[in-house]
Motif scaffolding. Structure first.
Motif, PDB file in Angstrom:
ATOM      1  N   MET A   1       0.859  -1.182   0.000  1.00 36.76           N
ATOM      2  CA  MET A   1       0.000   0.000   0.000  1.00 36.76           C
ATOM      3  C   MET A   1       0.895   1.232   0.000  1.00 36.76           C
ATOM      4  O   MET A   1       1.593   1.513   0.978  1.00 36.76           O
ATOM      5  CB  MET A   1      -0.924  -0.022   1.212  1.00 36.76           C
ATOM      6  N   ALA A   2       0.919   1.937  -1.125  1.00 38.33           N
ATOM      7  CA  ALA A   2       1.739   3.140  -1.278  1.00 38.33           C
ATOM      8  C   ALA A   2       0.858   4.359  -1.030  1.00 38.33           C
ATOM      9  O   ALA A   2      -0.092   4.604  -1.775  1.00 38.33           O
ATOM     10  CB  ALA A   2       2.355   3.189  -2.676  1.00 38.33           C
ATOM     11  N   MET A   3       1.180   5.112   0.018  1.00 39.64           N
ATOM     12  CA  MET A   3       0.317   6.228   0.421  1.00 39.64           C
ATOM     13  C   MET A   3       1.073   7.547   0.372  1.00 39.64           C
ATOM     14  O   MET A   3       2.200   7.655   0.865  1.00 39.64           O
ATOM     15  CB  MET A   3      -0.235   5.986   1.825  1.00 39.64           C
ATOM     16  N   ASP A   4       0.440   8.529  -0.207  1.00 38.48           N
ATOM     17  CA  ASP A   4       0.985   9.885  -0.306  1.00 38.48           C
ATOM     18  C   ASP A   4       0.867  10.567   1.057  1.00 38.48           C
ATOM     19  O   ASP A   4      -0.210  10.593   1.660  1.00 38.48           O
ATOM     20  CB  ASP A   4       0.184  10.647  -1.370  1.00 38.48           C
ATOM     21  N   ILE A   5       1.983  11.126   1.542  1.00 35.31           N
ATOM     22  CA  ILE A   5       1.941  11.855   2.815  1.00 35.31           C
ATOM     23  C   ILE A   5       2.438  13.292   2.621  1.00 35.31           C
ATOM     24  O   ILE A   5       2.971  13.908   3.559  1.00 35.31           O
ATOM     25  CB  ILE A   5       2.761  11.143   3.915  1.00 35.31           C
TER      26      ILE A   5
ATOM     27  N   PHE B   1       5.294   7.976   0.643  1.00 35.96           N
ATOM     28  CA  PHE B   1       6.066   8.830  -0.242  1.00 35.96           C
ATOM     29  C   PHE B   1       5.553  10.266  -0.202  1.00 35.96           C
ATOM     30  O   PHE B   1       4.366  10.529  -0.031  1.00 35.96           O
ATOM     31  CB  PHE B   1       6.035   8.302  -1.691  1.00 35.96           C
ATOM     32  N   GLY B   2       6.517  11.171  -0.271  1.00 44.67           N
ATOM     33  CA  GLY B   2       6.251  12.597  -0.469  1.00 44.67           C
ATOM     34  C   GLY B   2       7.098  12.999  -1.651  1.00 44.67           C
ATOM     35  O   GLY B   2       6.854  12.582  -2.773  1.00 44.67           O
ATOM     36  N   GLY B   3       8.182  13.762  -1.387  1.00 46.59           N
ATOM     37  CA  GLY B   3       9.140  14.051  -2.444  1.00 46.59           C
ATOM     38  C   GLY B   3      10.092  12.892  -2.657  1.00 46.59           C
ATOM     39  O   GLY B   3      10.859  12.867  -3.620  1.00 46.59           O
ATOM     40  N   GLU B   4      10.075  11.942  -1.760  1.00 46.36           N
ATOM     41  CA  GLU B   4      10.854  10.702  -1.843  1.00 46.36           C
ATOM     42  C   GLU B   4      10.027   9.589  -1.200  1.00 46.36           C
ATOM     43  O   GLU B   4       9.028   9.852  -0.543  1.00 46.36           O
ATOM     44  CB  GLU B   4      12.191  10.869  -1.130  1.00 46.36           C
ATOM     45  N   ALA B   5      10.441   8.352  -1.391  1.00 46.58           N
ATOM     46  CA  ALA B   5       9.676   7.210  -0.880  1.00 46.58           C
ATOM     47  C   ALA B   5      10.507   6.435   0.129  1.00 46.58           C
ATOM     48  O   ALA B   5      11.733   6.346   0.006  1.00 46.58           O
ATOM     49  CB  ALA B   5       9.248   6.300  -2.024  1.00 46.58           C
TER      50      ALA B   5
ATOM     51  N   GLY C   1      -0.497  -0.716  13.695  1.00 50.44           N
ATOM     52  CA  GLY C   1       0.157   0.184  14.633  1.00 50.44           C
ATOM     53  C   GLY C   1       1.044   1.189  13.910  1.00 50.44           C
ATOM     54  O   GLY C   1       1.081   2.376  14.262  1.00 50.44           O
ATOM     55  N   MET C   2       1.764   0.737  12.889  1.00 53.21           N
ATOM     56  CA  MET C   2       2.599   1.643  12.108  1.00 53.21           C
ATOM     57  C   MET C   2       1.754   2.587  11.258  1.00 53.21           C
ATOM     58  O   MET C   2       2.133   3.738  11.023  1.00 53.21           O
ATOM     59  CB  MET C   2       3.546   0.841  11.218  1.00 53.21           C
ATOM     60  N   PHE C   3       0.607   2.090  10.809  1.00 53.99           N
ATOM     61  CA  PHE C   3      -0.297   2.931  10.019  1.00 53.99           C
ATOM     62  C   PHE C   3      -0.771   4.122  10.845  1.00 53.99           C
ATOM     63  O   PHE C   3      -0.891   5.243  10.332  1.00 53.99           O
ATOM     64  CB  PHE C   3      -1.497   2.096   9.567  1.00 53.99           C
ATOM     65  N   ARG C   4      -1.050   3.879  12.102  1.00 57.30           N
ATOM     66  CA  ARG C   4      -1.580   4.952  12.948  1.00 57.30           C
ATOM     67  C   ARG C   4      -0.572   6.072  13.166  1.00 57.30           C
ATOM     68  O   ARG C   4      -0.948   7.207  13.462  1.00 57.30           O
ATOM     69  CB  ARG C   4      -2.030   4.370  14.294  1.00 57.30           C
ATOM     70  N   SER C   5       0.702   5.748  13.047  1.00 63.05           N
ATOM     71  CA  SER C   5       1.735   6.766  13.275  1.00 63.05           C
ATOM     72  C   SER C   5       2.026   7.598  12.034  1.00 63.05           C
ATOM     73  O   SER C   5       2.829   8.533  12.090  1.00 63.05           O
ATOM     74  CB  SER C   5       3.030   6.099  13.745  1.00 63.05           C
ATOM     75  N   VAL C   6       1.378   7.297  10.917  1.00 65.62           N
ATOM     76  CA  VAL C   6       1.628   8.034   9.677  1.00 65.62           C
ATOM     77  C   VAL C   6       1.101   9.458   9.817  1.00 65.62           C
ATOM     78  O   VAL C   6      -0.022   9.685  10.282  1.00 65.62           O
ATOM     79  CB  VAL C   6       0.944   7.325   8.485  1.00 65.62           C
ATOM     80  N   THR C   7       1.903  10.425   9.401  1.00 66.59           N
ATOM     81  CA  THR C   7       1.534  11.827   9.509  1.00 66.59           C
ATOM     82  C   THR C   7       2.145  12.617   8.366  1.00 66.59           C
ATOM     83  O   THR C   7       3.122  12.179   7.754  1.00 66.59           O
ATOM     84  CB  THR C   7       2.008  12.416  10.856  1.00 66.59           C
ATOM     85  N   CYS C   8       1.579  13.753   8.090  1.00 65.45           N
ATOM     86  CA  CYS C   8       2.123  14.645   7.067  1.00 65.45           C
ATOM     87  C   CYS C   8       3.152  15.612   7.640  1.00 65.45           C
ATOM     88  O   CYS C   8       3.744  16.395   6.889  1.00 65.45           O
ATOM     89  CB  CYS C   8       0.992  15.441   6.414  1.00 65.45           C
ATOM     90  N   ASP C   9       3.368  15.561   8.950  1.00 66.84           N
ATOM     91  CA  ASP C   9       4.296  16.507   9.579  1.00 66.84           C
ATOM     92  C   ASP C   9       5.729  16.280   9.130  1.00 66.84           C
ATOM     93  O   ASP C   9       6.556  17.190   9.208  1.00 66.84           O
ATOM     94  CB  ASP C   9       4.213  16.392  11.108  1.00 66.84           C
ATOM     95  N   TRP C  10       6.058  15.068   8.705  1.00 62.06           N
ATOM     96  CA  TRP C  10       7.445  14.786   8.328  1.00 62.06           C
ATOM     97  C   TRP C  10       7.900  15.659   7.175  1.00 62.06           C
ATOM     98  O   TRP C  10       9.042  16.089   7.129  1.00 62.06           O
ATOM     99  CB  TRP C  10       7.589  13.307   7.964  1.00 62.06           C
ATOM    100  N   GLN C  11       7.007  15.927   6.243  1.00 61.71           N
ATOM    101  CA  GLN C  11       7.376  16.776   5.119  1.00 61.71           C
ATOM    102  C   GLN C  11       7.444  18.236   5.564  1.00 61.71           C
ATOM    103  O   GLN C  11       8.356  18.966   5.173  1.00 61.71           O
ATOM    104  CB  GLN C  11       6.378  16.614   3.976  1.00 61.71           C
ATOM    105  N   ALA C  12       6.497  18.643   6.390  1.00 56.99           N
ATOM    106  CA  ALA C  12       6.504  20.024   6.877  1.00 56.99           C
ATOM    107  C   ALA C  12       7.726  20.319   7.737  1.00 56.99           C
ATOM    108  O   ALA C  12       8.247  21.437   7.757  1.00 56.99           O
ATOM    109  CB  ALA C  12       5.221  20.306   7.662  1.00 56.99           C
TER     110      ALA C  12
ATOM    111  N   ILE D   1      11.423  14.618   5.228  1.00 52.58           N
ATOM    112  CA  ILE D   1      11.461  14.104   3.859  1.00 52.58           C
ATOM    113  C   ILE D   1      11.310  15.279   2.898  1.00 52.58           C
ATOM    114  O   ILE D   1      10.808  16.342   3.265  1.00 52.58           O
ATOM    115  CB  ILE D   1      10.351  13.062   3.595  1.00 52.58           C
ATOM    116  N   ALA D   2      11.749  15.079   1.682  1.00 48.35           N
ATOM    117  CA  ALA D   2      11.752  16.150   0.688  1.00 48.35           C
ATOM    118  C   ALA D   2      10.331  16.559   0.329  1.00 48.35           C
ATOM    119  O   ALA D   2       9.411  15.736   0.361  1.00 48.35           O
ATOM    120  CB  ALA D   2      12.509  15.701  -0.558  1.00 48.35           C
ATOM    121  N   PRO D   3      10.127  17.833  -0.017  1.00 52.92           N
ATOM    122  CA  PRO D   3       8.795  18.282  -0.423  1.00 52.92           C
ATOM    123  C   PRO D   3       8.439  17.749  -1.810  1.00 52.92           C
ATOM    124  O   PRO D   3       9.291  17.323  -2.580  1.00 52.92           O
ATOM    125  CB  PRO D   3       8.933  19.812  -0.441  1.00 52.92           C
TER     126      PRO D   3
END
Length: 335
Positions: A92-96, A134-138, A153-164, A168-170
């Motif tokens: 499952m490849a998810m855009d963050i 993946f964001g600017g990188e995977a 459990g790992m799914f629940r920790s997914v957030t968009c803050d890593w890019q902000a 990870i790259a924008p």
């Protein structure tokens, strides 16, 4: 319990005329004794012997019924069942990217995508499922696993803050997300390998174009289901500059998405392209994918049968002997 010769049970129908003969026709053929008057006999109390006068007949019925069952050969079975599951390996490849926090899908795109993915994973206990972000990188958040509790459990920790936060790259590197997912599935020995890619925008980052990644997936026998989430033309606040004091300046930007690339990816790999603008629509998409990618379950049955006539034969012998014994003792009749 089953019967090897079930047609023999039709012999039980012979009991119907026999019972009718016993209670309706036999009375006129029994020995009788003429008396001048039976008034004195009518006043006599009934005895146990008179109450059980039909017991020998009942025992004869039972013995005949049991003998018919013996002829039908009752059998018990001991079924041994073995199953072999042929699961499906799914990445499952998810855009963050930060655009996934847009609230055109309440409460926001990322939260809805995670909630619907939870149900999808929970309904497929036999499959190896992994998570690629993946964001600017995977990067791989969870490798292929059947330990879905850990995966969720790992799914629940997914957030968009890593890019902000600059971890990870924008940008949105769709090609990198597909290529990295295929790299995990390439080593899989499963006959069916699938990537479910969810994004809300266009490819604008990464070293591998989406169509090149689609060609790689096709060569590796990987189907890619693409999902475009969000309402085209919705506005979102994104960081556009950082002020000298360190404060991040945000501005409302109108989002645009182009489904053409995602459609071509799905068509190239043998997958299907979907588009959703609501949570319900996304649920229906995952349900459709769940129907398309069914886990194969091969079942082998071993059925061993055992003859079970012995108890019925023993019961028939006991009933027959008991009838004969009562006929020459307690219920003995004088001619």
């Amino acid at each position: 319990m089953t019967f090897a010769n079930p047609l023999c049970l039709l012999l039980l129908l012979l009991l119907i005329p026999y019972v009718l003969w016993h209670f309706l026709l036999q009375r006129g053929h029994e020995p009788t004794l003429r008396l001048a008057s039976t008034d004195s006999l009518r006043q006599m109390p009934g005895t146990l012997r008179t109450r059980l006068i039909h017991l020998p007949f009942l025992l004869r019925i039972i013995s005949f019924s049991l003998l018919v069952i013996v002829l039908a050969r009752p059998q018990t079975s001991n079924a041994l069942r073995s199953s072999e599951t042929e699961g499906i390996d799914i990445m499952m490849a998810m855009d963050i990217s930060t655009s996934m926090m847009t609230q055109d899908v309440r409460p926001n795109r990322l939260t809805v995508a995670k909630e619907v993915a939870y149900d999808f994973i929970s309904n497929r206990p036999n499959d190896n499922i992994g998570l690629m972000l993946f964001g600017g990188e995977a990067f791989s958040q969870c490798p292929l696993t059947t330990d879905h509790k850990t995966l969720l459990g790992m799914f629940r920790s997914v957030t968009c803050d890593w890019q902000a936060q600059g971890i990870i790259a924008p940008g949105t590197a769709i090609g990198m997300g597909i290529a990295s997912s295929v790299a995990h599935l390439e080593r899989s020995k499963a006959k069916s390998k699938v990537v479910i890619l969810l994004t809300d925008g266009e490819n604008n980052a990464g070293d591998i174009s989406p169509l090149t990644a689609a060609d790689i997936a096709k060569k590796c026998g990987v189907r890619v289901y693409t999902i475009l989430l969000g309402v085209d033309g919705s506005k979102q606040k994104v960081p556009v500059a950082q002020l000298p004091d360190g404060e991040v300046y945000q501005a409302s930007v109108e989002t645009h998405n182009s489904p053409a690339t995602l459609q071509e990816i799905a068509q190239t790999t043998g997958g299907v392209f979907y588009q959703a603008s609501t949570k319900k629509g996304l649920q229906e998409i995952y349900q459709n994918i769940d129907r398309l990618e069914k886990t194969k379950l091969r079942v082998q049955n071993y059925d061993r049968r055992y003859e079970a006539y012995a108890p019925f034969a023993l019961g028939a012998c006991i009933a027959l002997l008991l009838e004969l014994l009562l006929g020459i003792t307690w219920f003995k009749r004088m001619p």
